[in-house]
Design a protein around this motif. Structure first.
Motif, PDB file in Angstrom:
ATOM      1  N   ILE A  65       0.890  -1.159   0.000  1.00 33.12           N
ATOM      2  CA  ILE A  65       0.000   0.000   0.000  1.00 33.12           C
ATOM      3  C   ILE A  65       0.930   1.212   0.000  1.00 33.12           C
ATOM      4  O   ILE A  65       1.750   1.373   0.915  1.00 33.12           O
ATOM      5  N   LEU A  66       0.828   2.049  -1.023  1.00 32.53           N
ATOM      6  CA  LEU A  66       1.743   3.174  -1.183  1.00 32.53           C
ATOM      7  C   LEU A  66       1.033   4.505  -0.970  1.00 32.53           C
ATOM      8  O   LEU A  66      -0.070   4.723  -1.472  1.00 32.53           O
ATOM      9  N   THR A  67       1.676   5.388  -0.228  1.00 27.78           N
ATOM     10  CA  THR A  67       1.252   6.776  -0.100  1.00 27.78           C
ATOM     11  C   THR A  67       2.396   7.622  -0.632  1.00 27.78           C
ATOM     12  O   THR A  67       3.500   7.610  -0.066  1.00 27.78           O
ATOM     13  N   ILE A  68       2.133   8.329  -1.726  1.00 33.83           N
ATOM     14  CA  ILE A  68       3.186   9.068  -2.422  1.00 33.83           C
ATOM     15  C   ILE A  68       2.871  10.555  -2.402  1.00 33.83           C
ATOM     16  O   ILE A  68       1.767  10.979  -2.737  1.00 33.83           O
ATOM     17  N   SER A  69       3.861  11.334  -2.014  1.00 36.14           N
ATOM     18  CA  SER A  69       3.756  12.787  -2.025  1.00 36.14           C
ATOM     19  C   SER A  69       4.871  13.331  -2.914  1.00 36.14           C
ATOM     20  O   SER A  69       6.049  13.007  -2.715  1.00 36.14           O
ATOM     21  N   SER A  70       4.483  14.149  -3.902  1.00 38.22           N
ATOM     22  CA  SER A  70       5.475  14.658  -4.851  1.00 38.22           C
ATOM     23  C   SER A  70       5.534  16.179  -4.801  1.00 38.22           C
ATOM     24  O   SER A  70       4.551  16.848  -4.488  1.00 38.22           O
ATOM     25  N   ASN A  71       6.705  16.702  -5.124  1.00 44.12           N
ATOM     26  CA  ASN A  71       6.927  18.136  -5.097  1.00 44.12           C
ATOM     27  C   ASN A  71       7.980  18.477  -6.150  1.00 44.12           C
ATOM     28  O   ASN A  71       8.895  17.694  -6.386  1.00 44.12           O
ATOM     29  N   MET A  72       7.839  19.644  -6.769  1.00 45.63           N
ATOM     30  CA  MET A  72       8.828  20.095  -7.753  1.00 45.63           C
ATOM     31  C   MET A  72       9.277  21.503  -7.408  1.00 45.63           C
ATOM     32  O   MET A  72       8.459  22.357  -7.049  1.00 45.63           O
ATOM     33  N   LYS A  73      10.588  21.712  -7.498  1.00 45.84           N
ATOM     34  CA  LYS A  73      11.164  23.029  -7.241  1.00 45.84           C
ATOM     35  C   LYS A  73      11.969  23.463  -8.452  1.00 45.84           C
ATOM     36  O   LYS A  73      12.662  22.664  -9.068  1.00 45.84           O
ATOM     37  N   ILE A 110      12.802  17.271  -8.502  1.00 47.62           N
ATOM     38  CA  ILE A 110      11.591  16.554  -8.116  1.00 47.62           C
ATOM     39  C   ILE A 110      11.911  15.768  -6.852  1.00 47.62           C
ATOM     40  O   ILE A 110      12.907  15.039  -6.800  1.00 47.62           O
ATOM     41  N   ILE A 111      11.066  15.937  -5.842  1.00 47.12           N
ATOM     42  CA  ILE A 111      11.217  15.203  -4.582  1.00 47.12           C
ATOM     43  C   ILE A 111       9.969  14.358  -4.397  1.00 47.12           C
ATOM     44  O   ILE A 111       8.853  14.881  -4.391  1.00 47.12           O
ATOM     45  N   ILE A 112      10.167  13.059  -4.267  1.00 44.42           N
ATOM     46  CA  ILE A 112       9.051  12.131  -4.089  1.00 44.42           C
ATOM     47  C   ILE A 112       9.252  11.391  -2.768  1.00 44.42           C
ATOM     48  O   ILE A 112      10.267  10.713  -2.583  1.00 44.42           O
ATOM     49  N   ASP A 113       8.301  11.557  -1.848  1.00 46.42           N
ATOM     50  CA  ASP A 113       8.314  10.856  -0.567  1.00 46.42           C
ATOM     51  C   ASP A 113       7.311   9.714  -0.642  1.00 46.42           C
ATOM     52  O   ASP A 113       6.155   9.922  -1.008  1.00 46.42           O
ATOM     53  N   ILE A 114       7.743   8.522  -0.240  1.00 43.87           N
ATOM     54  CA  ILE A 114       6.903   7.330  -0.343  1.00 43.87           C
ATOM     55  C   ILE A 114       6.857   6.629   1.006  1.00 43.87           C
ATOM     56  O   ILE A 114       7.904   6.399   1.624  1.00 43.87           O
ATOM     57  N   GLU A 115       5.643   6.308   1.445  1.00 40.06           N
ATOM     58  CA  GLU A 115       5.451   5.450   2.603  1.00 40.06           C
ATOM     59  C   GLU A 115       4.954   4.108   2.092  1.00 40.06           C
ATOM     60  O   GLU A 115       3.946   4.051   1.400  1.00 40.06           O
ATOM     61  N   VAL A 116       5.664   3.049   2.446  1.00 40.51           N
ATOM     62  CA  VAL A 116       5.342   1.714   1.970  1.00 40.51           C
ATOM     63  C   VAL A 116       4.763   0.918   3.133  1.00 40.51           C
ATOM     64  O   VAL A 116       5.440   0.704   4.138  1.00 40.51           O
ATOM     65  N   LYS A 124       6.400  -0.618   6.414  1.00 36.82           N
ATOM     66  CA  LYS A 124       7.524  -1.451   6.012  1.00 36.82           C
ATOM     67  C   LYS A 124       8.754  -0.608   5.712  1.00 36.82           C
ATOM     68  O   LYS A 124       9.853  -0.964   6.074  1.00 36.82           O
ATOM     69  N   ASN A 125       8.530   0.526   5.051  1.00 34.97           N
ATOM     70  CA  ASN A 125       9.662   1.333   4.637  1.00 34.97           C
ATOM     71  C   ASN A 125       9.191   2.739   4.317  1.00 34.97           C
ATOM     72  O   ASN A 125       8.048   2.953   3.944  1.00 34.97           O
ATOM     73  N   SER A 126      10.083   3.690   4.454  1.00 31.50           N
ATOM     74  CA  SER A 126       9.826   5.066   4.063  1.00 31.50           C
ATOM     75  C   SER A 126      10.961   5.481   3.131  1.00 31.50           C
ATOM     76  O   SER A 126      12.132   5.397   3.503  1.00 31.50           O
ATOM     77  N   THR A 132      10.279   7.159 -10.959  1.00 31.39           N
ATOM     78  CA  THR A 132       9.378   6.012 -10.835  1.00 31.39           C
ATOM     79  C   THR A 132      10.110   4.709 -11.115  1.00 31.39           C
ATOM     80  O   THR A 132       9.860   3.694 -10.453  1.00 31.39           O
ATOM     81  N   GLU A 133      11.022   4.708 -12.072  1.00 31.77           N
ATOM     82  CA  GLU A 133      11.828   3.518 -12.329  1.00 31.77           C
ATOM     83  C   GLU A 133      12.669   3.158 -11.103  1.00 31.77           C
ATOM     84  O   GLU A 133      12.796   1.981 -10.751  1.00 31.77           O
ATOM     85  N   LYS A 134      13.225   4.164 -10.439  1.00 32.83           N
ATOM     86  CA  LYS A 134      13.982   3.910  -9.214  1.00 32.83           C
ATOM     87  C   LYS A 134      13.068   3.374  -8.115  1.00 32.83           C
ATOM     88  O   LYS A 134      13.458   2.491  -7.352  1.00 32.83           O
ATOM     89  N   LEU A 135      11.849   3.902  -8.037  1.00 34.74           N
ATOM     90  CA  LEU A 135      10.878   3.428  -7.049  1.00 34.74           C
ATOM     91  C   LEU A 135      10.546   1.961  -7.282  1.00 34.74           C
ATOM     92  O   LEU A 135      10.508   1.164  -6.340  1.00 34.74           O
ATOM     93  N   ILE A 136      10.300   1.580  -8.527  1.00 30.12           N
ATOM     94  CA  ILE A 136       9.990   0.191  -8.851  1.00 30.12           C
ATOM     95  C   ILE A 136      11.147  -0.722  -8.455  1.00 30.12           C
ATOM     96  O   ILE A 136      10.943  -1.788  -7.886  1.00 30.12           O
ATOM     97  N   PHE A 137      12.365  -0.288  -8.729  1.00 31.06           N
ATOM     98  CA  PHE A 137      13.531  -1.081  -8.357  1.00 31.06           C
ATOM     99  C   PHE A 137      13.636  -1.240  -6.848  1.00 31.06           C
ATOM    100  O   PHE A 137      13.902  -2.328  -6.342  1.00 31.06           O
ATOM    101  N   LYS A 138      13.395  -0.142  -6.104  1.00 34.83           N
ATOM    102  CA  LYS A 138      13.475  -0.215  -4.642  1.00 34.83           C
ATOM    103  C   LYS A 138      12.371  -1.076  -4.066  1.00 34.83           C
ATOM    104  O   LYS A 138      12.589  -1.810  -3.096  1.00 34.83           O
TER     105      LYS A 138
END
Length: 154
Positions: free
Chosen positions: A67-75, A94-100, A107-109, A143-149
């Motif tokens: 179950i993913l909660t994703i918060s994204s931000n761009m500066k 781009i900063i993407i914070d993910i709670e897994v 499980k992971n942040s 997103t590719e890095k997220l999938i790998f992680k």
């Protein structure tokens, strides 16, 4: 005749280079997880790209179900200016914070940060289009890095 020779040469070069599709059945074993719930907050365009890339993982249930909660931000920051004070170089981040969550437990942040430096363009319309393309590309890489992680979480 020339087309046949070109097709033959192209096929021989492509088959011998070791090319393999990322999402082939052989590599899908490495990504043995699914996403049961996806909550997105923040930048609309980035979230749309993330949702598009993660859609395949929401279809089938696997052993690892997240179950993913994703918060994204761009500066966007001006990192260089000319003598008159106009920006000449920018940095988009781009900063993407993910709670897994897995089975209801945290499980992971994760935090994924992607950035790119680019030069200013005099035509503001072209600059806006270029920045939009940069945003999509950075979101895709993140997103590719997220999938790998996610595939490496035990």
């Amino acid at each position: 005749m020339l087309k046949k020779k070109f097709a033959l040469i192209f096929f021989l070069l492509l088959s011998s280079c070791g090319y393999e599709a990322i999402y082939s059945k052989k590599n899908i074993i490495n990504y043995n997880f699914s996403i049961s719930n996806l909550t997105l907050m923040g930048e609309k365009d980035i979230n749309l790209k993330i949702k598009e890339k993660l859609y395949n993982y929401t279809l089938n249930k696997k052993d690892k179900n997240f179950i993913l909660t994703i918060s994204s931000n761009m500066k966007k920051v001006a990192i260089a200016k000319n003598i008159s004070g106009n920006p000449t170089k920018f940095k988009s981040t781009i900063i993407i914070d993910i709670e897994v969550l897995m089975e209801g437990n945290l499980k992971n942040s994760l935090q994924i940060i992607e950035s790119l430096n680019y030069s200013n363009i005099d035509n503001k319309f072209d600059l806006k289009k270029y920045e939009q393309q940069i945003k999509y590309n950075l979101a895709e890489v993140a997103t590719e890095k997220l999938i790998f992680k996610l595939s490496n979480i035990q």
